[in-house]
Design a protein around this motif. Structure first.
Motif, mmCIF file in Angstrom:
data_model
loop_
_atom_site.group_PDB
_atom_site.id
_atom_site.type_symbol
_atom_site.label_atom_id
_atom_site.label_comp_id
_atom_site.label_asym_id
_atom_site.label_seq_id
_atom_site.Cartn_x
_atom_site.Cartn_y
_atom_site.Cartn_z
ATOM 1 N N GLU A 112 40.444 44.810 40.262
ATOM 2 C CA GLU A 112 41.784 44.206 40.002
ATOM 3 C C GLU A 112 42.327 44.362 38.732
ATOM 4 O O GLU A 112 43.362 44.498 38.262
ATOM 5 C CB GLU A 112 41.488 42.757 40.330
ATOM 6 C CG GLU A 112 41.199 42.321 41.832
ATOM 7 C CD GLU A 112 42.388 42.318 42.710
ATOM 8 O OE1 GLU A 112 43.500 42.321 42.057
ATOM 9 O OE2 GLU A 112 42.356 42.357 43.846
ATOM 10 N N LEU A 113 41.595 44.384 37.681
ATOM 11 C CA LEU A 113 41.831 44.370 36.125
ATOM 12 C C LEU A 113 42.563 45.856 36.125
ATOM 13 O O LEU A 113 43.470 45.939 35.181
ATOM 14 C CB LEU A 113 40.668 44.250 35.247
ATOM 15 C CG LEU A 113 40.224 42.765 35.249
ATOM 16 C CD1 LEU A 113 39.147 42.573 34.363
ATOM 17 C CD2 LEU A 113 41.335 41.883 34.954
ATOM 18 N N MET A 114 41.941 46.912 36.544
ATOM 19 C CA MET A 114 42.622 48.308 36.718
ATOM 20 C C MET A 114 43.776 48.311 36.889
ATOM 21 O O MET A 114 44.822 48.959 36.437
ATOM 22 C CB MET A 114 41.727 49.262 37.415
ATOM 23 C CG MET A 114 40.348 49.649 36.671
ATOM 24 S SD MET A 114 39.376 50.708 37.761
ATOM 25 C CE MET A 114 40.366 52.224 37.635
ATOM 26 N N ASP A 150 34.499 26.475 42.708
ATOM 27 C CA ASP A 150 33.407 27.218 42.661
ATOM 28 C C ASP A 150 33.033 28.041 41.586
ATOM 29 O O ASP A 150 33.892 28.609 40.742
ATOM 30 C CB ASP A 150 33.732 28.285 43.755
ATOM 31 C CG ASP A 150 32.338 29.558 44.255
ATOM 32 O OD1 ASP A 150 31.556 29.105 43.814
ATOM 33 O OD2 ASP A 150 32.752 30.375 44.915
ATOM 34 N N VAL A 151 31.588 27.864 41.264
ATOM 35 C CA VAL A 151 31.296 28.478 39.731
ATOM 36 C C VAL A 151 30.578 30.022 40.189
ATOM 37 O O VAL A 151 29.733 30.283 39.231
ATOM 38 C CB VAL A 151 30.413 27.522 39.221
ATOM 39 C CG1 VAL A 151 31.211 26.160 38.669
ATOM 40 C CG2 VAL A 151 28.948 27.127 39.980
ATOM 41 N N THR A 152 30.580 30.492 41.231
ATOM 42 C CA THR A 152 29.738 31.539 41.542
ATOM 43 C C THR A 152 30.033 32.774 40.626
ATOM 44 O O THR A 152 29.324 33.386 40.104
ATOM 45 C CB THR A 152 30.028 32.035 42.927
ATOM 46 O OG1 THR A 152 29.530 31.085 43.949
ATOM 47 C CG2 THR A 152 29.198 33.195 43.380
ATOM 48 N N PHE A 153 31.332 32.770 40.412
ATOM 49 C CA PHE A 153 31.619 33.898 39.561
ATOM 50 C C PHE A 153 32.278 33.611 38.245
ATOM 51 O O PHE A 153 33.172 34.376 37.600
ATOM 52 C CB PHE A 153 32.825 34.970 40.290
ATOM 53 C CG PHE A 153 32.423 35.339 41.589
ATOM 54 C CD1 PHE A 153 31.609 36.646 41.613
ATOM 55 C CD2 PHE A 153 32.769 34.642 42.751
ATOM 56 C CE1 PHE A 153 31.265 37.238 42.923
ATOM 57 C CE2 PHE A 153 32.511 35.424 44.005
ATOM 58 C CZ PHE A 153 31.515 36.253 43.824
ATOM 59 N N ARG A 154 31.671 32.774 37.491
ATOM 60 C CA ARG A 154 31.869 31.994 36.356
ATOM 61 C C ARG A 154 31.803 33.110 35.225
ATOM 62 O O ARG A 154 32.590 33.378 34.292
ATOM 63 C CB ARG A 154 30.984 30.863 35.643
ATOM 64 C CG ARG A 154 31.174 30.339 34.229
ATOM 65 C CD ARG A 154 30.514 29.181 33.890
ATOM 66 N NE ARG A 154 30.628 28.790 32.748
ATOM 67 C CZ ARG A 154 30.457 27.590 32.079
ATOM 68 N NH1 ARG A 154 30.104 26.874 33.061
ATOM 69 N NH2 ARG A 154 30.723 27.553 30.954
ATOM 70 N N GLU A 155 30.712 33.921 35.214
ATOM 71 C CA GLU A 155 30.669 35.057 34.282
ATOM 72 C C GLU A 155 31.715 36.110 34.296
ATOM 73 O O GLU A 155 32.249 36.492 33.258
ATOM 74 C CB GLU A 155 29.124 35.635 34.320
ATOM 75 C CG GLU A 155 28.863 36.893 33.412
ATOM 76 C CD GLU A 155 27.562 37.298 33.377
ATOM 77 O OE1 GLU A 155 27.321 38.507 32.818
ATOM 78 O OE2 GLU A 155 26.893 36.887 34.092
ATOM 79 N N GLN A 156 32.054 36.208 35.504
ATOM 80 C CA GLN A 156 33.034 37.372 35.879
ATOM 81 C C GLN A 156 34.379 36.638 35.418
ATOM 82 O O GLN A 156 35.267 37.473 34.703
ATOM 83 C CB GLN A 156 33.048 37.781 37.350
ATOM 84 C CG GLN A 156 32.120 38.625 37.851
ATOM 85 C CD GLN A 156 30.726 37.717 38.127
ATOM 86 O OE1 GLN A 156 30.627 36.721 37.913
ATOM 87 N NE2 GLN A 156 29.771 38.379 38.848
ATOM 88 N N TYR A 167 39.172 39.938 28.769
ATOM 89 C CA TYR A 167 39.654 41.625 29.031
ATOM 90 C C TYR A 167 41.174 41.118 28.978
ATOM 91 O O TYR A 167 42.015 42.319 28.371
ATOM 92 C CB TYR A 167 39.083 42.150 30.273
ATOM 93 C CG TYR A 167 39.410 43.628 30.429
ATOM 94 C CD1 TYR A 167 38.902 44.609 29.473
ATOM 95 C CD2 TYR A 167 40.450 44.144 30.808
ATOM 96 C CE1 TYR A 167 39.441 45.962 29.432
ATOM 97 C CE2 TYR A 167 40.856 45.400 30.893
ATOM 98 C CZ TYR A 167 40.352 46.206 30.517
ATOM 99 O OH TYR A 167 40.767 47.545 30.199
ATOM 100 N N GLN A 168 41.775 40.356 29.656
ATOM 101 C CA GLN A 168 43.107 40.318 29.873
ATOM 102 C C GLN A 168 43.810 39.697 28.353
ATOM 103 O O GLN A 168 44.772 40.088 28.302
ATOM 104 C CB GLN A 168 43.291 39.238 30.854
ATOM 105 C CG GLN A 168 42.947 40.013 32.499
ATOM 106 C CD GLN A 168 43.516 39.088 33.499
ATOM 107 O OE1 GLN A 168 44.538 39.348 34.328
ATOM 108 N NE2 GLN A 168 42.711 38.190 34.154
ATOM 109 N N CYS A 169 42.978 39.077 27.670
ATOM 110 C CA CYS A 169 43.470 38.497 26.448
ATOM 111 C C CYS A 169 43.723 40.036 25.540
ATOM 112 O O CYS A 169 44.628 39.986 24.916
ATOM 113 C CB CYS A 169 42.470 37.662 25.581
ATOM 114 S SG CYS A 169 42.449 36.075 26.328
ATOM 115 N N LYS A 170 42.798 40.847 25.800
ATOM 116 C CA LYS A 170 42.852 42.204 24.946
ATOM 117 C C LYS A 170 44.017 42.990 25.357
ATOM 118 O O LYS A 170 44.629 43.263 24.567
ATOM 119 C CB LYS A 170 41.654 42.850 25.300
ATOM 120 C CG LYS A 170 40.193 42.366 24.413
ATOM 121 C CD LYS A 170 39.077 43.475 24.743
ATOM 122 C CE LYS A 170 38.042 42.838 24.400
ATOM 123 N NZ LYS A 170 36.622 43.790 24.576
#
Length: 256
Positions: A74-76, A100-106, A113-116
């Motif tokens: 998605e980021l690509m 949902d906190v399943t993908f918290r790290e992601q 990355y989007q801040c960059k």
């Protein structure tokens, strides 16, 4: 007025989108800023940007609740679009630990990355932060770039949180929650400078009273403007003028 956050490409408007937008223009809306969610919302959003140039302005980004195990793909897509189109902002991005906190790290990785990407393209960021305000602040401070600016969309936090967001250089996006009896913003907005506020609806979500629980639409931003005016002891015209200028300033800042 400038509507700083509305999902007008939503299927909720499939049957009457043109009429809904006509009501917005009639209500005095000058521009509608459209946040993206993921690759599935880009086509509809860009079609509206093409149909209403200069009036429906798109952002590009990956919404935190759409972050899954394959978020890099998605980021690509976000990055590819940033290289070929001049968006007004990267958004909506952030953290959501409510559902949902399943993908918290992601979510954290996607946000940073989007801040960059925002800094690379000289854009501000439109932040979605639900049950994750201080976690989002921690990431902003970790990113440690004072030139990173933006809006905390749908701000519903405490006065302390509002002051922290402002300290970081962000505006507060105020919407329909300001009209809710127990929304809490009556304890925040009176102590915030109008220069730190922009208006939004987050349509089709979070319709203001008296439409709470029903489909929201852009024209209802007029109700939000009146509520902010009441809380700040200003006229609605003063609120509209100030918040619209605040929004225009976001479009005009150079962040490169």
């Amino acid at each position: 007025m400038i509507e700083t956050h509305a999902h007008i490409y939503s299927d909720d408007y499939a049957d009457d989108r043109t009429q809904m937008l006509d009501r917005a223009w009639e209500a005095g809306i000058e521009q509608i800023w459209m946040p993206n969610c993921d690759h599935t919302t880009i086509e509809g959003m860009m079609a509206l940007a093409a149909e209403y140039p200069g009036k429906c302005l798109p952002m590009i980004g990956l919404h935190p609740t759409y972050v899954k195990a394959d978020f890099e793909k998605e980021l690509m897509i976000v990055e590819e679009w940033l290289d070929k189109y001049k968006f007004i902002a990267v958004g909506e991005i952030g953290m959501d630990l409510f559902w949902d906190v399943t993908f918290r790290e992601q979510q954290e990785k996607a946000f940073l990355y989007q801040c960059k990407l925002a800094r690379k393209h000289g854009l501000w960021i439109d932040i979605h932060s639900r049950s994750a305000f201080w976690e989002t602040v921690k990431l902003i401070e970790e990113f440690a770039d004072p030139a990173l600016k933006g809006i905390f969309h749908c701000f519903t936090g405490t006065l302390e949180e509002a002051q922290k967001a402002i300290e970081l250089g962000f505006k507060l996006g105020i919407g329909g929650v300001a009209t809710f009896k127990n929304g809490g913003l009556d304890k925040v907005i009176p102590y915030i400078d109008i220069e730190d506020i922009v208006l939004e609806t987050d349509a089709p979500y979070l319709a203001p009273v008296p439409y709470r629980g029903k489909r929201n639409e852009v024209a209802y931003i007029d109700i939000v403007a009146q509520r902010v005016a009441d809380l700040l002891h200003l006229t609605k015209a003063e609120v509209i003028a100030a918040t619209s200028q605040n929004a225009k300033n976001m479009l005009n800042i150079s962040l490169i």
